[in-house]
Scaffold this motif. Structure first.
Motif, PDB file in Angstrom:
ATOM      1  N   PRO A 120       0.750  -1.262   0.295  1.00 44.96           N
ATOM      2  CA  PRO A 120       0.033   0.612   0.068  1.00 44.96           C
ATOM      3  C   PRO A 120       0.706   1.236   0.015  1.00 44.96           C
ATOM      4  O   PRO A 120       1.336   1.118   0.910  1.00 44.96           O
ATOM      5  CB  PRO A 120      -0.625  -0.186   0.812  1.00 44.96           C
ATOM      6  CG  PRO A 120      -0.984  -1.421   1.992  1.00 44.96           C
ATOM      7  CD  PRO A 120       0.505  -2.511   0.942  1.00 44.96           C
ATOM      8  N   SER A 121       0.549   2.398  -0.947  1.00 47.00           N
ATOM      9  CA  SER A 121       1.277   3.765  -0.946  1.00 47.00           C
ATOM     10  C   SER A 121       0.525   4.172   0.269  1.00 47.00           C
ATOM     11  O   SER A 121      -0.775   4.151   0.754  1.00 47.00           O
ATOM     12  CB  SER A 121       1.306   3.712  -2.597  1.00 47.00           C
ATOM     13  OG  SER A 121      -0.125   4.469  -2.720  1.00 47.00           O
ATOM     14  N   LYS A 122       1.125   5.683   0.449  1.00 50.44           N
ATOM     15  CA  LYS A 122       0.596   6.988   1.067  1.00 50.44           C
ATOM     16  C   LYS A 122      -0.241   7.064  -0.225  1.00 50.44           C
ATOM     17  O   LYS A 122      -0.375   7.831  -1.207  1.00 50.44           O
ATOM     18  CB  LYS A 122       1.761   7.488   1.077  1.00 50.44           C
ATOM     19  CG  LYS A 122       2.739   7.532   2.210  1.00 50.44           C
ATOM     20  CD  LYS A 122       3.911   8.253   2.448  1.00 50.44           C
ATOM     21  CE  LYS A 122       4.423   7.828   4.105  1.00 50.44           C
ATOM     22  NZ  LYS A 122       5.625   9.228   4.208  1.00 50.44           N
ATOM     23  N   PRO A 123      -1.334   7.880   1.230  1.00 48.86           N
ATOM     24  CA  PRO A 123      -2.430   8.374  -0.368  1.00 48.86           C
ATOM     25  C   PRO A 123      -1.733   9.403  -1.039  1.00 48.86           C
ATOM     26  O   PRO A 123      -1.259  10.641   0.244  1.00 48.86           O
ATOM     27  CB  PRO A 123      -3.964   8.500   0.661  1.00 48.86           C
ATOM     28  CG  PRO A 123      -3.533   8.298   1.993  1.00 48.86           C
ATOM     29  CD  PRO A 123      -2.140   7.768   2.025  1.00 48.86           C
ATOM     30  N   LEU A 124      -2.138   9.465  -1.982  1.00 43.28           N
ATOM     31  CA  LEU A 124      -1.630  11.222  -2.562  1.00 43.28           C
ATOM     32  C   LEU A 124      -3.112  11.762  -2.624  1.00 43.28           C
ATOM     33  O   LEU A 124      -4.639  11.240  -2.496  1.00 43.28           O
ATOM     34  CB  LEU A 124      -1.632  10.979  -4.050  1.00 43.28           C
ATOM     35  CG  LEU A 124      -1.615  12.351  -4.892  1.00 43.28           C
ATOM     36  CD1 LEU A 124      -0.046  12.646  -4.436  1.00 43.28           C
ATOM     37  CD2 LEU A 124      -1.777  11.647  -6.452  1.00 43.28           C
ATOM     38  N   LYS A 125      -2.866  13.705  -1.553  1.00 44.01           N
ATOM     39  CA  LYS A 125      -3.722  13.976  -1.228  1.00 44.01           C
ATOM     40  C   LYS A 125      -4.027  15.145  -2.396  1.00 44.01           C
ATOM     41  O   LYS A 125      -2.777  16.339  -2.613  1.00 44.01           O
ATOM     42  CB  LYS A 125      -4.081  14.796  -0.405  1.00 44.01           C
ATOM     43  CG  LYS A 125      -3.585  13.940   1.190  1.00 44.01           C
ATOM     44  CD  LYS A 125      -3.987  14.325   2.432  1.00 44.01           C
ATOM     45  CE  LYS A 125      -4.012  12.921   3.305  1.00 44.01           C
ATOM     46  NZ  LYS A 125      -3.747  13.912   4.764  1.00 44.01           N
ATOM     47  N   ILE A 126      -4.719  15.004  -2.723  1.00 44.46           N
ATOM     48  CA  ILE A 126      -5.218  16.642  -4.176  1.00 44.46           C
ATOM     49  C   ILE A 126      -6.258  17.073  -4.268  1.00 44.46           C
ATOM     50  O   ILE A 126      -7.405  17.065  -3.361  1.00 44.46           O
ATOM     51  CB  ILE A 126      -5.196  16.197  -5.700  1.00 44.46           C
ATOM     52  CG1 ILE A 126      -4.328  14.681  -6.127  1.00 44.46           C
ATOM     53  CG2 ILE A 126      -4.989  16.415  -6.614  1.00 44.46           C
ATOM     54  CD1 ILE A 126      -4.570  14.162  -7.085  1.00 44.46           C
ATOM     55  N   LYS A 127      -5.945  18.493  -3.895  1.00 43.22           N
ATOM     56  CA  LYS A 127      -6.873  19.859  -3.288  1.00 43.22           C
ATOM     57  C   LYS A 127      -7.567  20.795  -4.575  1.00 43.22           C
ATOM     58  O   LYS A 127      -6.930  20.653  -5.484  1.00 43.22           O
ATOM     59  CB  LYS A 127      -6.504  20.708  -2.008  1.00 43.22           C
ATOM     60  CG  LYS A 127      -5.936  20.019  -0.877  1.00 43.22           C
ATOM     61  CD  LYS A 127      -5.770  20.717   0.139  1.00 43.22           C
ATOM     62  CE  LYS A 127      -5.717  20.158   1.269  1.00 43.22           C
ATOM     63  NZ  LYS A 127      -4.926  20.747   1.974  1.00 43.22           N
ATOM     64  N   PHE A 128      -8.850  20.501  -4.915  1.00 46.43           N
ATOM     65  CA  PHE A 128      -8.988  21.551  -5.986  1.00 46.43           C
ATOM     66  C   PHE A 128     -10.725  21.827  -6.056  1.00 46.43           C
ATOM     67  O   PHE A 128     -11.168  21.579  -4.536  1.00 46.43           O
ATOM     68  CB  PHE A 128      -9.055  20.321  -7.756  1.00 46.43           C
ATOM     69  CG  PHE A 128     -10.032  19.468  -7.350  1.00 46.43           C
ATOM     70  CD1 PHE A 128     -11.713  19.052  -7.537  1.00 46.43           C
ATOM     71  CD2 PHE A 128      -9.607  17.634  -7.304  1.00 46.43           C
ATOM     72  CE1 PHE A 128     -12.002  18.030  -7.399  1.00 46.43           C
ATOM     73  CE2 PHE A 128     -10.201  17.043  -7.271  1.00 46.43           C
ATOM     74  CZ  PHE A 128     -11.811  16.671  -7.316  1.00 46.43           C
ATOM     75  N   ALA A 129     -11.105  22.887  -6.461  1.00 44.84           N
ATOM     76  CA  ALA A 129     -11.942  23.282  -5.384  1.00 44.84           C
ATOM     77  C   ALA A 129     -12.958  22.864  -6.430  1.00 44.84           C
ATOM     78  O   ALA A 129     -13.392  22.802  -7.729  1.00 44.84           O
ATOM     79  CB  ALA A 129     -12.116  24.883  -5.831  1.00 44.84           C
ATOM     80  N   VAL A 130     -14.169  22.715  -5.594  1.00 44.31           N
ATOM     81  CA  VAL A 130     -15.407  22.113  -6.209  1.00 44.31           C
ATOM     82  C   VAL A 130     -16.735  23.663  -5.909  1.00 44.31           C
ATOM     83  O   VAL A 130     -16.289  24.334  -4.970  1.00 44.31           O
ATOM     84  CB  VAL A 130     -16.083  20.888  -6.001  1.00 44.31           C
ATOM     85  CG1 VAL A 130     -15.302  19.893  -5.565  1.00 44.31           C
ATOM     86  CG2 VAL A 130     -15.948  21.074  -4.018  1.00 44.31           C
ATOM     87  N   TYR A 131     -17.610  23.529  -6.660  1.00 44.59           N
ATOM     88  CA  TYR A 131     -19.413  24.653  -6.506  1.00 44.59           C
ATOM     89  C   TYR A 131     -19.908  24.013  -7.702  1.00 44.59           C
ATOM     90  O   TYR A 131     -20.075  23.272  -6.795  1.00 44.59           O
ATOM     91  CB  TYR A 131     -18.099  25.472  -8.230  1.00 44.59           C
ATOM     92  CG  TYR A 131     -17.116  26.419  -7.859  1.00 44.59           C
ATOM     93  CD1 TYR A 131     -16.719  27.746  -6.857  1.00 44.59           C
ATOM     94  CD2 TYR A 131     -16.254  25.697  -8.872  1.00 44.59           C
ATOM     95  CE1 TYR A 131     -15.768  27.482  -7.051  1.00 44.59           C
ATOM     96  CE2 TYR A 131     -14.785  26.039  -8.710  1.00 44.59           C
ATOM     97  CZ  TYR A 131     -14.503  27.356  -8.261  1.00 44.59           C
ATOM     98  OH  TYR A 131     -13.006  28.001  -7.857  1.00 44.59           O
ATOM     99  N   CYS A 132     -20.668  24.752  -7.157  1.00 47.97           N
ATOM    100  CA  CYS A 132     -22.404  24.899  -7.449  1.00 47.97           C
ATOM    101  C   CYS A 132     -22.578  23.430  -6.230  1.00 47.97           C
ATOM    102  O   CYS A 132     -22.514  23.488  -5.969  1.00 47.97           O
ATOM    103  CB  CYS A 132     -22.105  24.664  -8.863  1.00 47.97           C
ATOM    104  SG  CYS A 132     -23.141  24.750  -9.622  1.00 47.97           S
ATOM    105  N   VAL A 133     -24.194  23.402  -6.874  1.00 44.98           N
ATOM    106  CA  VAL A 133     -25.239  22.575  -5.994  1.00 44.98           C
ATOM    107  C   VAL A 133     -24.523  21.028  -7.073  1.00 44.98           C
ATOM    108  O   VAL A 133     -24.893  20.300  -6.103  1.00 44.98           O
ATOM    109  CB  VAL A 133     -26.544  22.682  -6.868  1.00 44.98           C
ATOM    110  CG1 VAL A 133     -27.211  23.322  -6.176  1.00 44.98           C
ATOM    111  CG2 VAL A 133     -26.698  22.202  -8.443  1.00 44.98           C
TER     112      VAL A 133
END
Length: 189
Positions: A120-133
């Motif tokens: 198992p690898s370390k989880p890759l954390k990717i952040k991105f903005a989400v919008y709208c309903v």
């Protein structure tokens, strides 16, 4: 049955191929939720689905599997998740995947794709903005407007934002769920 030659020739998999995989999974795992026709995702018309579920979606040039995890190996992950395997701990034999898919479609029965266990690898954390309903990212093909009350951005196609909001630079817009009687106003009125 979807065109097998496209798989063998290394062409892009279409919604017909992904629907065939989803249909076989539904037959083999009848209590599994989701697995709707991927064409429904083009206009976000998937029906409400109880958890847990698995769904294969098309996003640009990639097929994604959602179950809290996304992957460009959508069909492979969907099959392994259905069999109770954790794709995060598997290394897939890439050169065998297409032939395995052909054999499964011809037999009308899916089996886990050729793989071996990996560390198992370390989880890759990717952040991105989400919008709208819809809770998706910004879309270059869809105009967006910001609600002047909640300051959240919304896609025009998701919440039917009036054209005047985009045509008149003095127009202010309020999301209907926040301001049900007034969806937009013109400055000074």
């Amino acid at each position: 049955m979807p065109p097998i030659a496209e798989i063998r020739d290394g062409e892009w998999l279409s919604d017909l191929h992904i629907k065939a995989v989803s249909d076989l999974l539904k037959i083999q795992f009848p209590t599994l939720n989701g697995l709707h026709d991927p064409k429904l995702g083009e206009d976000l018309s998937f029906p409400a689905t109880e958890c847990p579920f698995i769904q294969i979606l098309h996003a640009g040039n990639h097929w994604l599997t959602i179950e809290g995890v996304s992957s460009s190996l959508a069909k492979t992950y969907a099959v392994d998740l259905s069999f109770g395997n954790d794709p995060e701990n598997l290394w897939y034999y890439q050169h065998q995947l297409r032939q395995h898919l052909v054999e499964c479609l011809q037999a009308k029965k899916l089996t886990p794709f050729p793989s071996r266990a990996c560390r198992p690898s370390k989880p890759l954390k990717i952040k991105f903005a989400v919008y709208c309903v819809c809770r998706l990212t910004e879309d270059d093909d869809d105009s967006m407007a910001r609600c002047e009350k909640c300051l959240e951005w919304f896609h025009k196609s998701c919440v039917n934002i009036p054209d005047v909001v985009f045509e008149d630079t003095t127009a202010y817009w309020l999301y209907a769920a926040i301001a049900p009687l007034t969806q937009y106003r013109i400055a000074g009125i």
